[in-house]
Write a protein that holds these residues in place. Sequence first.
Motif, mmCIF file in Angstrom:
data_model
loop_
_atom_site.group_PDB
_atom_site.id
_atom_site.type_symbol
_atom_site.label_atom_id
_atom_site.label_comp_id
_atom_site.label_asym_id
_atom_site.label_seq_id
_atom_site.Cartn_x
_atom_site.Cartn_y
_atom_site.Cartn_z
ATOM 1 N N SER A 10 31.312 109.054 -18.158
ATOM 2 C CA SER A 10 31.463 108.777 -19.591
ATOM 3 C C SER A 10 31.912 107.329 -19.778
ATOM 4 N N ILE A 11 31.531 106.771 -20.907
ATOM 5 C CA ILE A 11 31.857 105.381 -21.246
ATOM 6 C C ILE A 11 32.390 105.360 -22.672
ATOM 7 N N LYS A 12 33.470 104.613 -22.882
ATOM 8 C CA LYS A 12 34.090 104.530 -24.210
ATOM 9 C C LYS A 12 34.034 103.088 -24.696
ATOM 10 N N ILE A 13 33.360 102.885 -25.822
ATOM 11 C CA ILE A 13 33.166 101.530 -26.340
ATOM 12 C C ILE A 13 33.493 101.475 -27.828
ATOM 13 N N LYS A 14 33.557 100.249 -28.333
ATOM 14 C CA LYS A 14 33.704 100.033 -29.776
ATOM 15 C C LYS A 14 32.507 99.201 -30.219
ATOM 16 N N THR A 15 31.813 99.667 -31.255
ATOM 17 C CA THR A 15 30.584 98.997 -31.675
ATOM 18 C C THR A 15 30.403 99.053 -33.187
#
Length: 450
Positions: A72-77
């Motif tokens: 899993s990857i957690k980003i802000k976009t």
Amino acid sequence: MSELITENVEKKTVLNIGFDDTDSPKGMCTTFLAYKLVDLLKKQRTEFLDFPRLVRFNPNIPWKTRGNGAVSIKIKTSNPSKIKNQVKNLVSKYSDTKNGANPGLVFFESDSIPHEFTEFSDLALWQLIHRSNAKKFAKKNNLEYFYKGNGQGLVGAIGAIGYDFKDHTLELLSYRKKQKFGKERKISIQSVKEMQEKTYPDTFNSFDTKKGRVLITPHGPDPVFFGVRGENVSSLVYASKIIKSDEKLDGYMIFKSNQGTGDHLKNELTFETMKPYASGKLTGIVSNSPKIVKGGHVFFKILSNNNEFWCAVYKPTGMSVIASDLIQGDKISVGGGVRKASKNFPRIINLEFIEIISLKKQITTSNPICKKCNKKMKSKGKGQGFQCIRCGKKSSRKINQEISRNLQKKLYLPKVSAHRHLTRPQQRQGIQNKSKIFKNSLSWFCVYEN
């Protein structure tokens, strides 16, 4: 005259991306897809909120490809819909569906993860979850999801987003260039040995000193060249620079992982939860004499909460000698995976550790010894006592002698080459890495310029 200047501040969304089962025994790797995705997102100056997460789930699942790992990857976009489309395209491109991969992809927009996700993830760590349950979960929680094949990858995709790290390690995975996929990996054995010596205890399970065997290279056709596991970024980057090979690599990425935590064995196995393929632990009393079968494998029973459970210790683990030295009455704690019943045995726990809590005294009886002659007396016949044949001294009964045990009250683990991804190695016993600090400035991702 003053002017009022307003700035349009783009609203940013926290996006969690989970995916699994993009690989097959014939190629590709879910972590490689993550590497390609991060490369794409970094070029778009995406803000990362944590390391990519590599979560290993129940290692006893029969249809796992290799280590049963999901990412899993957690980003802000500011443009989640664009990124979702890009991710879908990458999953389609880098999934080995023609050879049996069943990829699952899940999107969840939130900074906080609901407890339902965590409960689902916890269950996937030690039990068998059917893909139909994952689909029901996704629909019930209004998740955006996508899958190919039978959708088995949805289990890991949801679980990787929901995993709650109580302890973690890091792994630096180094990737090959495409033209090298499937070809023999050539690595300097001496350099791996040197790396382990120089980075201990900040790295673990890199080299088996007893067998002289490298443990960081996979053996299949997947894109990974090597993987070094450890406790912090600087140690892993340093370790990767010590390793020598003539092969030009593509790059590396560091994952936050539950490898080396033993988390799959934290749940108690009971009569009710001892289902086929479950993982867990139990404490009880050895209730029979261990049996050694052809091949040197050892089987014994343990009594726990008024139920008897069969346990198996296989010779390659290096723990068969320990198991064979157990006697009825020893109190032990064991952990492992449940094998389904066969024609010879009911459900059985394949052990991954044995911890001796207390040892029963082992008593043997023998003919008394003549103190004068220092010789064993002979029996005069049933119920007639014993007599020294030299001096005639008599004794009425046999004597009890305590036999020293070869075991100690401690934890016994398999030899390092028999460890699973999740096995907590000896050097990590008592350690908990709870650090939640993530700095984008750290060298956690690199594409080599060559």
